[in-house]
Design a protein around this motif. Sequence first.
Motif, short mmCIF file in Angstrom:
data_model
loop_
_atom_site.label_atom_id
_atom_site.label_comp_id
_atom_site.label_asym_id
_atom_site.label_seq_id
_atom_site.Cartn_x
_atom_site.Cartn_y
_atom_site.Cartn_z
N LEU A 13 102.73 -22.24 -30.60
CA LEU A 13 101.85 -22.48 -31.74
C LEU A 13 100.80 -21.39 -31.89
O LEU A 13 100.27 -21.18 -32.98
CB LEU A 13 101.17 -23.85 -31.60
N SER A 14 100.53 -20.68 -30.80
CA SER A 14 99.54 -19.59 -30.86
C SER A 14 100.17 -18.28 -31.30
O SER A 14 99.48 -17.27 -31.43
CB SER A 14 98.88 -19.41 -29.49
N GLU A 15 101.49 -18.28 -31.55
CA GLU A 15 102.18 -17.04 -31.95
C GLU A 15 102.96 -17.26 -33.25
O GLU A 15 104.15 -16.98 -33.35
CB GLU A 15 103.11 -16.56 -30.83
N THR A 16 102.26 -17.77 -34.25
CA THR A 16 102.91 -18.01 -35.54
C THR A 16 103.39 -16.72 -36.18
O THR A 16 104.34 -16.72 -36.97
CB THR A 16 101.94 -18.71 -36.51
N PHE A 17 102.76 -15.59 -35.82
CA PHE A 17 103.15 -14.31 -36.40
C PHE A 17 104.58 -13.93 -36.01
O PHE A 17 105.30 -13.29 -36.76
CB PHE A 17 102.17 -13.21 -35.98
N ILE A 18 105.01 -14.33 -34.80
CA ILE A 18 106.39 -14.06 -34.38
C ILE A 18 107.35 -14.97 -35.14
O ILE A 18 108.37 -14.51 -35.67
CB ILE A 18 106.56 -14.26 -32.86
N ARG A 19 107.01 -16.24 -35.21
CA ARG A 19 107.86 -17.18 -35.96
C ARG A 19 108.02 -16.74 -37.41
O ARG A 19 109.14 -16.71 -37.95
CB ARG A 19 107.23 -18.58 -35.91
N ASN A 291 99.68 -28.29 -34.76
CA ASN A 291 100.78 -27.50 -35.31
C ASN A 291 100.33 -26.72 -36.53
O ASN A 291 99.19 -26.85 -37.00
CB ASN A 291 102.00 -28.38 -35.60
N SER A 292 101.21 -25.91 -37.06
CA SER A 292 100.86 -25.00 -38.15
C SER A 292 100.34 -25.73 -39.38
O SER A 292 99.37 -25.29 -40.02
CB SER A 292 102.07 -24.15 -38.54
N THR A 293 100.98 -26.82 -39.74
CA THR A 293 100.55 -27.57 -40.92
C THR A 293 99.17 -28.15 -40.72
O THR A 293 98.33 -28.13 -41.64
CB THR A 293 101.57 -28.68 -41.24
N GLN A 294 98.90 -28.67 -39.53
CA GLN A 294 97.59 -29.23 -39.24
C GLN A 294 96.51 -28.16 -39.25
O GLN A 294 95.39 -28.39 -39.72
CB GLN A 294 97.62 -29.96 -37.89
#
Length: 398
Positions: A13-19, A291-294
């Motif tokens: 969750l701390s690496e959304t840039f990779i996702r 999570n990302s949405t939250q």
Amino acid sequence: MHILFWVDKFPLLSETFIRDQIISVVAHNHKVTIHTKNRKINTSELNALTGFEKYNLQDKVVPIDVLFPRKKWKRILRFSQIILQNIFSKNLKYYVKTLDVKSFNAEAKSLQLFFKTHFLLKNKVEIIHAHFGPNGQDATVFKKIGLPIKLFTTFHGYDIRLAEKKGGEIYTDLFAFADGIFSISNYNTTSLLHFGAPKNKILPLSNGVDVSFFKRETPLIKTDKIKILTVARLVAEKDLSVAIHAVSKAIEKYPNIEYHIIGEGEARNTLQNKIDALGLSSQIKLLGAKNSTQVRDAMVSSHLFLLSSKAEALPTVLLEAQAAGLVVLATNVGSVKDMVKSGVVVQSENTAAFTTGLLSLLDKQSDWLASSALGSTYITENYSITKQANTLLEYYKK
């Protein structure tokens, strides 16, 4: 193209840039495999990726166990089968090189290199894109045995600090064998050159943001509560005690402040004790990991975003915060000063400066709307994931 992304764990969750980068490549109809070092897929975090189900990311993750049979007898049996299948193949020379114990030591003895090479050949992987320097360094082994692949590596933050601590020679092989080294910021470029990376291999490529995902539906407006947010790992380098102290001082003048910190880490108890000692547990709250949405929902319902770090390269969370229309207070670390257009940047590790910066923003609430629009426009024009993905794919092709 078939691109293999090489990461430690997926998803984080701390690496959304990779996702988001991986999704952008999938969206361009390229085949993607995600190679992870850990032996189990993080299904709990995969399930938390609300809104990304259509990309079937869980089906693209290949933990190391899939590549490397753990039981010795299975390993030997499978090894024999692969050799027999390729005895007259042009790929046999690569398989033979993986057995060179003198050059590859433990990876050759255990047959790890053999099975990883087989996976790459069997699936016709054309590009390895490693995230973080140590993973790129590990991946150079395939260039050493001569596999016809391209190797790219993106440097972020901790890998730069690791070289500052241990010396740039830890990436000697990577600098020699990589086809391209992605630098996400001017700060990283300067550091990579200092470590010995060839100038002609360093390629500028910032982390991208899905601006449509973070778009604020309603303008930033004043409410009965002043909502302040931080999203960060609860670790020493984020220096969150500075932010908490600054907010505590701001509350004396603006008692309607509500400060939420999203994230988890080993400093949680220390930070909670500080909040309790200040008597502000009703206004300053540690919310844990989200999570990302939250995270997005928290951003678009807040006014100010605080980043108090004493070490960063290019914190993607500041890109996301500005995309969501937040006014930012951040410390001058890495390339933060270059990327913040909505708010104030102050000296790092300076509680007084951070407090002054926060009060200056709170005293000028009439400027928030214009500042919010400036920041979100800047991110859309310069850091959208669409723009960064197009640049990335051009690098792959060249």
